[in-house]
Every structure is written in C-alpha cells, then in structure tokens.
Scaffold this motif. Sequence first.
Motif, PDB file in Angstrom:
ATOM      1  N   TRP A   1      -5.987  -1.442   1.814  1.00  0.00           N
ATOM      2  CA  TRP A   1      -4.897  -2.400   1.581  1.00  0.00           C
ATOM      3  C   TRP A   1      -3.860  -2.382   2.703  1.00  0.00           C
ATOM      4  O   TRP A   1      -2.963  -3.224   2.723  1.00  0.00           O
ATOM      5  CB  TRP A   1      -4.199  -2.097   0.252  1.00  0.00           C
ATOM      6  CG  TRP A   1      -5.098  -2.236  -0.922  1.00  0.00           C
ATOM      7  CD1 TRP A   1      -5.628  -1.233  -1.675  1.00  0.00           C
ATOM      8  CD2 TRP A   1      -5.608  -3.452  -1.483  1.00  0.00           C
ATOM      9  NE1 TRP A   1      -6.417  -1.746  -2.661  1.00  0.00           N
ATOM     10  CE2 TRP A   1      -6.427  -3.111  -2.574  1.00  0.00           C
ATOM     11  CE3 TRP A   1      -5.445  -4.794  -1.165  1.00  0.00           C
ATOM     12  CZ2 TRP A   1      -7.079  -4.057  -3.333  1.00  0.00           C
ATOM     13  CZ3 TRP A   1      -6.092  -5.747  -1.938  1.00  0.00           C
ATOM     14  CH2 TRP A   1      -6.897  -5.371  -3.008  1.00  0.00           C
ATOM     15  N   ARG A   2      -3.991  -1.443   3.627  1.00  0.00           N
ATOM     16  CA  ARG A   2      -3.010  -1.315   4.707  1.00  0.00           C
ATOM     17  C   ARG A   2      -2.938  -2.622   5.508  1.00  0.00           C
ATOM     18  O   ARG A   2      -3.926  -3.108   6.025  1.00  0.00           O
ATOM     19  CB  ARG A   2      -3.393  -0.168   5.624  1.00  0.00           C
ATOM     20  CG  ARG A   2      -2.436   0.078   6.768  1.00  0.00           C
ATOM     21  CD  ARG A   2      -2.879   1.262   7.610  1.00  0.00           C
ATOM     22  NE  ARG A   2      -3.013   2.465   6.809  1.00  0.00           N
ATOM     23  CZ  ARG A   2      -2.009   3.266   6.489  1.00  0.00           C
ATOM     24  NH1 ARG A   2      -0.809   3.007   6.911  1.00  0.00           N
ATOM     25  NH2 ARG A   2      -2.205   4.344   5.764  1.00  0.00           N
TER      26      ARG A   2
ATOM     27  N   TRP B   1       0.842  -1.187   0.000  1.00  0.00           N
ATOM     28  CA  TRP B   1       0.000   0.000   0.000  1.00  0.00           C
ATOM     29  C   TRP B   1       0.878   1.239   0.000  1.00  0.00           C
ATOM     30  O   TRP B   1       2.026   1.200   0.404  1.00  0.00           O
ATOM     31  CB  TRP B   1      -0.951   0.003   1.201  1.00  0.00           C
ATOM     32  CG  TRP B   1      -0.299   0.221   2.524  1.00  0.00           C
ATOM     33  CD1 TRP B   1      -0.127   1.410   3.172  1.00  0.00           C
ATOM     34  CD2 TRP B   1       0.284  -0.766   3.386  1.00  0.00           C
ATOM     35  NE1 TRP B   1       0.526   1.226   4.368  1.00  0.00           N
ATOM     36  CE2 TRP B   1       0.791  -0.112   4.524  1.00  0.00           C
ATOM     37  CE3 TRP B   1       0.446  -2.146   3.299  1.00  0.00           C
ATOM     38  CZ2 TRP B   1       1.419  -0.771   5.558  1.00  0.00           C
ATOM     39  CZ3 TRP B   1       1.076  -2.812   4.333  1.00  0.00           C
ATOM     40  CH2 TRP B   1       1.553  -2.120   5.441  1.00  0.00           C
TER      41      TRP B   1
ATOM     42  N   GLU C   1      -6.326   3.139  -0.898  1.00  0.00           N
ATOM     43  CA  GLU C   1      -5.101   2.545  -0.346  1.00  0.00           C
ATOM     44  C   GLU C   1      -5.280   2.140   1.110  1.00  0.00           C
ATOM     45  O   GLU C   1      -4.666   1.178   1.561  1.00  0.00           O
ATOM     46  CB  GLU C   1      -3.918   3.507  -0.473  1.00  0.00           C
ATOM     47  CG  GLU C   1      -3.418   3.679  -1.874  1.00  0.00           C
ATOM     48  CD  GLU C   1      -2.952   2.378  -2.503  1.00  0.00           C
ATOM     49  OE1 GLU C   1      -2.174   1.638  -1.858  1.00  0.00           O
ATOM     50  OE2 GLU C   1      -3.363   2.099  -3.627  1.00  0.00           O
TER      51      GLU C   1
ATOM     52  N   ARG D   1      -0.116  -4.776  -7.582  1.00  0.00           N
ATOM     53  CA  ARG D   1      -0.470  -4.655  -6.164  1.00  0.00           C
ATOM     54  C   ARG D   1       0.319  -5.639  -5.294  1.00  0.00           C
ATOM     55  O   ARG D   1       0.653  -5.344  -4.168  1.00  0.00           O
ATOM     56  CB  ARG D   1      -1.971  -4.887  -5.991  1.00  0.00           C
ATOM     57  CG  ARG D   1      -2.469  -5.050  -4.589  1.00  0.00           C
ATOM     58  CD  ARG D   1      -2.403  -3.819  -3.748  1.00  0.00           C
ATOM     59  NE  ARG D   1      -3.173  -2.742  -4.312  1.00  0.00           N
ATOM     60  CZ  ARG D   1      -3.090  -1.486  -3.890  1.00  0.00           C
ATOM     61  NH1 ARG D   1      -2.291  -1.162  -2.925  1.00  0.00           N
ATOM     62  NH2 ARG D   1      -3.790  -0.542  -4.453  1.00  0.00           N
TER      63      ARG D   1
END
Length: 153
Positions: free
Chosen positions: A73-74, A2, A70, A105
């Motif tokens: 996605w942490r 991320w 984002e 990703r």
Amino acid sequence: MWFERDGLGVHSVGLDAREQRRHFAPETVTALQALPPRELEALHDALAELEADVLVEYDPDDAAIDHEDEDRWRAATPPPETAFPPVTSEFASGFAEHVKSLPMRWRLDAAAVAFELVGTLLDPWWAAERTRRAATWRTTARRRRGARRTRRR
C-alpha cells in the motif's frame, strides 16, 4: 494510507492539484471556487480537524498490523471508488460523511485530498494576503523610522 515499518505512524500519499481534482465532481470544484476566501479558510480548518479525527482512529502500535501487507500500500493512490460525490453546499458535513463511509484503508487519504484541494484553492489568496501584509508592515516601519520625510524647497 499505509503503516510504516518503524512504527512511527501512518502515511497518506500526497497528490498534486490535477490528481486532487480527479477525486471531486466538477460542480463541487466550481462551488468551492465561488466561496469567499474567509469561508474557504473556515472549511480548510474544518477539514484539518476531520483529518486529525481520522488519524486518531489508527493505532500504529497494533500488533495485528501485517507490515508485509502494508508494503504493497506504500504510496498507492486512492482508487476511483473513493471519489467524492457532488457537493455544492454544506461542504464540511458532506465531506465528513463521505470520509466516514469509506473503508478504514482510504479514510485518511480522502480526508487529506479534501484538505489539500481547499488549500490549493486558497494558495493564490494566501499569497496576495502575505504581499498585502508585507507592504503594510514596510509602510508602518518607514513611518516609525521617519524615512518618509517631506521635501523642502
């Protein structure tokens, strides 16, 4: 992987030894464990280069980055689809091919997992080498100081 909101770069989640092994076939781990430590060290260096090469592909200053997206996605662990196929020889090229085949990703995460797994396998050898070197230095220092005197009767 991320992007941080503060624009300081990209991040990959760290996995413990158990989680690392889940991304590799058992025969791959067995083949890695059978390698001599010097070859594992060379592979570790090659995987560090792979991780650096993947890292260059990301641009944290890209204006198109949606930081709201984002946030989801942490610290997300890579999905099972990112697991490495069985590799029993030519590890560096096999791992590199797999990393490049993944969506952007997950490339950094996959490269980091491979790097961390090899490092985890090397840890006991590194510890033994540090102990051996420390003992050698202590012996050498004693000899230079003259602390090893012979006894007279």
